[in-house]
Motif scaffolding. Structure first.
Motif, mmCIF file in Angstrom:
data_model
loop_
_atom_site.group_PDB
_atom_site.id
_atom_site.type_symbol
_atom_site.label_atom_id
_atom_site.label_comp_id
_atom_site.label_asym_id
_atom_site.label_seq_id
_atom_site.Cartn_x
_atom_site.Cartn_y
_atom_site.Cartn_z
ATOM 1 N N GLN A 48 0.805 -1.221 0.000
ATOM 2 C CA GLN A 48 0.000 0.000 0.000
ATOM 3 C C GLN A 48 0.840 1.275 0.000
ATOM 4 O O GLN A 48 0.317 2.377 -0.211
ATOM 5 C CB GLN A 48 -0.972 0.013 1.190
ATOM 6 C CG GLN A 48 -0.330 0.260 2.542
ATOM 7 C CD GLN A 48 0.088 -1.012 3.228
ATOM 8 O OE1 GLN A 48 0.398 -2.008 2.584
ATOM 9 N NE2 GLN A 48 0.089 -0.990 4.541
ATOM 10 N N TYR A 69 -11.107 -7.404 -2.114
ATOM 11 C CA TYR A 69 -10.907 -6.160 -2.856
ATOM 12 C C TYR A 69 -11.628 -5.021 -2.158
ATOM 13 O O TYR A 69 -12.601 -5.221 -1.425
ATOM 14 C CB TYR A 69 -11.348 -6.306 -4.313
ATOM 15 C CG TYR A 69 -12.828 -6.498 -4.557
ATOM 16 C CD1 TYR A 69 -13.579 -5.507 -5.202
ATOM 17 C CD2 TYR A 69 -13.474 -7.675 -4.177
ATOM 18 C CE1 TYR A 69 -14.933 -5.690 -5.452
ATOM 19 C CE2 TYR A 69 -14.820 -7.865 -4.434
ATOM 20 C CZ TYR A 69 -15.549 -6.871 -5.063
ATOM 21 O OH TYR A 69 -16.879 -7.051 -5.311
ATOM 22 N N THR A 70 -11.158 -3.807 -2.393
ATOM 23 C CA THR A 70 -11.633 -2.655 -1.633
ATOM 24 C C THR A 70 -13.029 -2.197 -2.039
ATOM 25 O O THR A 70 -13.720 -1.566 -1.241
ATOM 26 C CB THR A 70 -10.669 -1.468 -1.771
ATOM 27 O OG1 THR A 70 -10.674 -0.998 -3.123
ATOM 28 C CG2 THR A 70 -9.257 -1.852 -1.392
ATOM 29 N N SER A 107 -5.232 -8.050 -3.064
ATOM 30 C CA SER A 107 -6.345 -7.626 -3.908
ATOM 31 C C SER A 107 -6.535 -8.566 -5.086
ATOM 32 O O SER A 107 -5.579 -8.967 -5.751
ATOM 33 C CB SER A 107 -6.110 -6.210 -4.433
ATOM 34 O OG SER A 107 -7.116 -5.875 -5.376
ATOM 35 N N ASP A 113 -7.618 -1.421 -7.465
ATOM 36 C CA ASP A 113 -6.929 -1.364 -6.174
ATOM 37 C C ASP A 113 -5.474 -0.940 -6.345
ATOM 38 O O ASP A 113 -4.544 -1.750 -6.326
ATOM 39 C CB ASP A 113 -7.015 -2.714 -5.456
ATOM 40 C CG ASP A 113 -8.377 -2.913 -4.816
ATOM 41 O OD1 ASP A 113 -9.119 -1.917 -4.675
ATOM 42 O OD2 ASP A 113 -8.702 -4.065 -4.467
ATOM 43 N N LEU A 118 -5.625 1.012 -1.676
ATOM 44 C CA LEU A 118 -5.404 -0.019 -0.662
ATOM 45 C C LEU A 118 -5.014 0.576 0.684
ATOM 46 O O LEU A 118 -5.455 0.107 1.736
ATOM 47 C CB LEU A 118 -4.306 -0.985 -1.125
ATOM 48 C CG LEU A 118 -4.725 -2.169 -1.995
ATOM 49 C CD1 LEU A 118 -3.492 -2.932 -2.445
ATOM 50 C CD2 LEU A 118 -5.692 -3.087 -1.261
ATOM 51 N N VAL A 122 -6.972 -0.548 4.069
ATOM 52 C CA VAL A 122 -6.429 -1.394 5.147
ATOM 53 C C VAL A 122 -6.189 -0.609 6.435
ATOM 54 O O VAL A 122 -6.312 -1.158 7.539
ATOM 55 C CB VAL A 122 -5.139 -2.119 4.710
ATOM 56 C CG1 VAL A 122 -5.418 -3.068 3.555
ATOM 57 C CG2 VAL A 122 -4.024 -1.140 4.359
ATOM 58 N N GLY A 131 -1.678 -4.203 2.613
ATOM 59 C CA GLY A 131 -2.436 -4.427 1.400
ATOM 60 C C GLY A 131 -1.480 -4.675 0.251
ATOM 61 O O GLY A 131 -0.480 -3.965 0.103
ATOM 62 N N THR A 133 -1.043 -5.510 -4.020
ATOM 63 C CA THR A 133 -1.621 -5.520 -5.353
ATOM 64 C C THR A 133 -0.515 -5.814 -6.364
ATOM 65 O O THR A 133 0.643 -6.030 -5.977
ATOM 66 C CB THR A 133 -2.329 -4.184 -5.658
ATOM 67 O OG1 THR A 133 -3.060 -4.304 -6.889
ATOM 68 C CG2 THR A 133 -1.354 -3.021 -5.747
#
Length: 198
Positions: A48, A69-70, A107, A113, A118, A122, A131, A133
């Protein structure tokens, strides 16, 4: 000479009583439910904060691994809230162990994301939650390693939902699977971590 049967049986009963008081060999501790399962593996993703990380960055620490996922409307925020609450319970009851556990969200929606998205997500659940990705190929690879199904559902470019597996893994400091954590309540999740993390 006549002796009541009870008197005759007393020596045997006494011997049984003594044997039941003797120390029994302790049973070996049960193996973690996922011990030996082919779950997990190497990965290279972005956290993140925009930093490239690999599984080696988490070596020596237990990991709570979750794929979501967010933009998830309900399930992922609920699960992450429970993970965060379990971590706070663990920090109160066993701070030494809690400091060696890192909760991680990977993610399954890398298109939306970004690290910035992220980070906001988080940080709402736990101060040490990570987080991760990456590219669609990188996410597909790590999801396969963890036995995670995910697929894009119906919807337009911005409003689509993701279908995905919901399991919450507890991994050991070497990245090997230990157990599936219950989704709720947080206390049950914390108890399961204490049970398998040493």
């Amino acid at each position: 000479m006549y002796m009541p049967r009870l008197m005759l049986a007393l020596p045997a009963l006494f011997a049984v009583a003594l044997s039941s008081c003797s120390s029994q060999p302790q049973q070996p501790p049960a193996a973690p439910p996922l011990a030996g399962a082919r779950i997990g593996g190497p990965f290279t993703l972005v956290d993140q904060n925009g930093r490239t990380v690999t599984e080696r960055d988490f070596a020596g620490r237990y990991r709570i691994m979750y794929f979501g996922y967010t933009f998830c409307p309900d399930v992922c925020p609920t699960d992450m809230q429970n993970v965060g609450a379990a971590m706070r319970l663990l920090e109160k009851s066993n701070p030494s162990l809690a400091s060696r556990v890192v909760p991680i969200l990977v993610s399954v929606d890398p298109a939306r994301d970004t690290p910035k998205v992220l980070k906001q997500f988080v940080s709402a659940f736990h101060r040490r939650m990570v987080g991760l990705t990456g590219t669609p190929e990188e996410i597909a690879r790590v999801a396969k390693e963890y036995g995670i199904f995910f697929a894009r559902g119906k919807g337009n470019k911005d409003g689509y939902l993701m279908e995905h597996s919901r399991q919450i893994y507890l991994m050991d400091p070497a990245g090997k699977p230990l157990a599936l954590l219950p989704e709720t309540p947080p206390q049950a999740m914390a108890d399961e971590i204490v049970k398998w993390a040493k």
